[in-house]
Write an enzyme that holds these catalytic residues in place. Structure first.
Site, PDB file in Angstrom:
ATOM      1  CB  THR A 147      -0.969  -0.021   1.194  1.00  0.00           C
ATOM      2  OG1 THR A 147      -0.239  -0.279   2.397  1.00  0.00           O
ATOM      3  CG2 THR A 147      -2.033  -1.085   1.015  1.00  0.00           C
ATOM      4  CE  LYS A 169       0.210  -3.533   3.335  1.00  0.00           C
ATOM      5  NZ  LYS A 169      -0.550  -2.621   4.287  1.00  0.00           N
ATOM      6  CB  THR A 180       1.216  -4.831  13.297  1.00  0.00           C
ATOM      7  OG1 THR A 180       2.402  -5.616  13.145  1.00  0.00           O
ATOM      8  CG2 THR A 180       0.844  -4.797  14.756  1.00  0.00           C
ATOM      9  CD  GLU A 266       1.976   5.023   6.433  1.00  0.00           C
ATOM     10  OE1 GLU A 266       1.227   4.403   5.667  1.00  0.00           O
ATOM     11  OE2 GLU A 266       1.563   5.676   7.407  1.00  0.00           O
ATOM     12  CG  ASN A 389      -0.670   8.177   7.653  1.00  0.00           C
ATOM     13  OD1 ASN A 389      -1.330   7.189   7.377  1.00  0.00           O
ATOM     14  ND2 ASN A 389       0.627   8.115   7.927  1.00  0.00           N
ATOM     15  CB  THR A 394      -6.574  12.528  -1.967  1.00  0.00           C
ATOM     16  OG1 THR A 394      -5.378  12.833  -1.213  1.00  0.00           O
ATOM     17  CG2 THR A 394      -7.786  12.908  -1.153  1.00  0.00           C
TER      18      THR A 394
END
Length: 394
Positions: A147, A169, A180, A266, A389, A394
């Site tokens: 993702t 992933k 998780t 991230e 995040n 979008t």
């Protein structure tokens, strides 16, 4: 550890774009065992559970799995009765084209919560996966399940007469409450069913349950372990030297994948090992390690490359573990920044700052109360985490 074992016997892989979200990206994947495999699984601790977990958990509990169908881009979570029907339909599509029972097909999804699956596309693309299956296609599967990941995550190990391959992933919603992320471990060893489940749970505790990025646990997380026995070796049974070796290898694969997830957290720029020693017990060491690893203040200090050991001793203090502040020693790498609860001075703190400038380092906290030890793996918390995040949908 290598990137992929092409010789793992009896497993085949396929991946397709399927147009679920962005054009051209792989979003749909299939893992297939040529024979029914013994299986074990660990699933999300979140009380809001996605439809694919509802479908897959009881199937895995049945002890046999032959195929895993995964999509990214859509979590099929919080989608009501229709979401459950869609998850079942995806499994039915895969089972029909593979010629197997639906009961041996696991389904898994990851992505945006609250949106219905694009079933028109899945009706078209799931059946096409069977004709694309190939022994060397694991990397495509690892790419298809991504993702916000920035790289595909694979790890492997070879025993004396068997192989283990792991794919995972994860980059966000990473927190030590299993599971998780999505993780799939495959082996061509023949493994006793009871030991298979026990080994997976222990290895998960030391790997995926010992990492954190942002303190969030997803609705969809699962780790599955499939053992198809096609390497032809003797059965690996619990309590034997062979079982000890298998668990060691499985643990190494899962920990390698877990560290990749933290490294790819991230916005993350650092992979940090939090090592607790000298705790009153292993359980208390784990409490303290988790508290430090999940502290936003500690994680932002790592990003700022600030050797602020006060935030670390504070996190240990509220962890619930037994602590005598006058006995606590803290090191950044090999540099002592606190001894017996007191700072060691500006010169050593400056040396510790240079440790924090590295991409990977270890923070060691010795409580000097007993023999308990534990390790957690965390990332720094950066501006980019917020950017990623803030506009995830979008």
């Amino acid at each position: 550890m290598g990137k992929e074992i092409k010789g793992i016997k009896g497993f085949k892989f396929a991946a397709r774009a399927a147009g679920i979200k962005k054009p051209g990206k792989l979003y749909l994947a299939l893992i297939y065992s040529e024979v029914p495999a013994r299986c074990a699984g660990v699933f999300t601790a979140n009380k809001v559970v996605a439809a694919p977990v509802v479908v897959t958990a009881p199937r895995i509990k049945g002890g046999t799995c032959q195929a895993v169908l995964v999509n990214s881009g859509n979590a099929n979570a919080c989608t009501g009765e229709q979401g459950l029907k869609d998850a079942l339909r995806c499994g039915e599509l895969a089972a029909r084209v593979l010629g197997v029972s639906e009961d041996v097909v696991a389904v898994s999804s990851t992505g945006v919560i609250g949106a219905p699956l694009p079933m028109e596309r899945l009706e078209k693309h799931v059946p096409l996966l069977a004709g694309m299956l190939e022994a060397g296609g694991a990397k495509g599967v690892a790419e298809a399940i991504m993702t916000t990941d920035s790289f595909a995550k694979l790890s492997d190990s070879r025993g004396s007469d068997y192989s283990i391959l792991g794919l995972a992933k994860g980059a966000g919603m990473i927190h030590p409450d299993m599971a998780t992320m999505l993780g799939f471990a495959l082996t061509d060893a023949r493994v006793e069913e009871k030991f298979l489940g026990e080994a997976l749970r222990r290895c998960v505790d030391r790997s995926f349950n010992s990492i954190t990025v942002d303190g969030d646990t997803s609705t969809n997380d699962m780790v599955l372990l499939l053992a198809n026995g096609m390497a032809g070796g003797p059965e690996i049974c619990g309590g034997t030297a062979a079982a000890e070796d298998f668990e060691k290898r499985l643990g190494a694969v899962l920990l390698d994948l877990a560290k990749m997830i933290v490294r790819d957290g991230e916005g993350a720029t650092k992979l940090v090992t939090i090592q607790i020693r000298g705790a009153a017990s292993a359980v208390q060491a784990r409490q303290a390690a988790r508290s430090v690893a999940t502290s936003s203040l500690v994680k932002t200090a790592f990003f700022g490359e600030d050797a602020n050991w006060g935030r670390i001793i504070a996190a240990v203090g509220y962890s619930g573990a037994d602590v005598d502040p006058d006995r606590v020693d803290i090191r950044f790498g090999d540099v002592p920044v606190a001894r017996q609860g007191l700072g060691t001075g500006k010169e050593l703190e400056e040396q510790a700052t240079r440790v924090l400038q590295q991409a990977e380092f270890t923070v060691t906290v010795d409580l000097n109360l007993g023999d308990g030890e534990a390790a957690y793996y965390t990332s720094d918390l950066t501006y980019d985490y917020i950017k990623i995040n803030a506009d995830y949908r979008t």
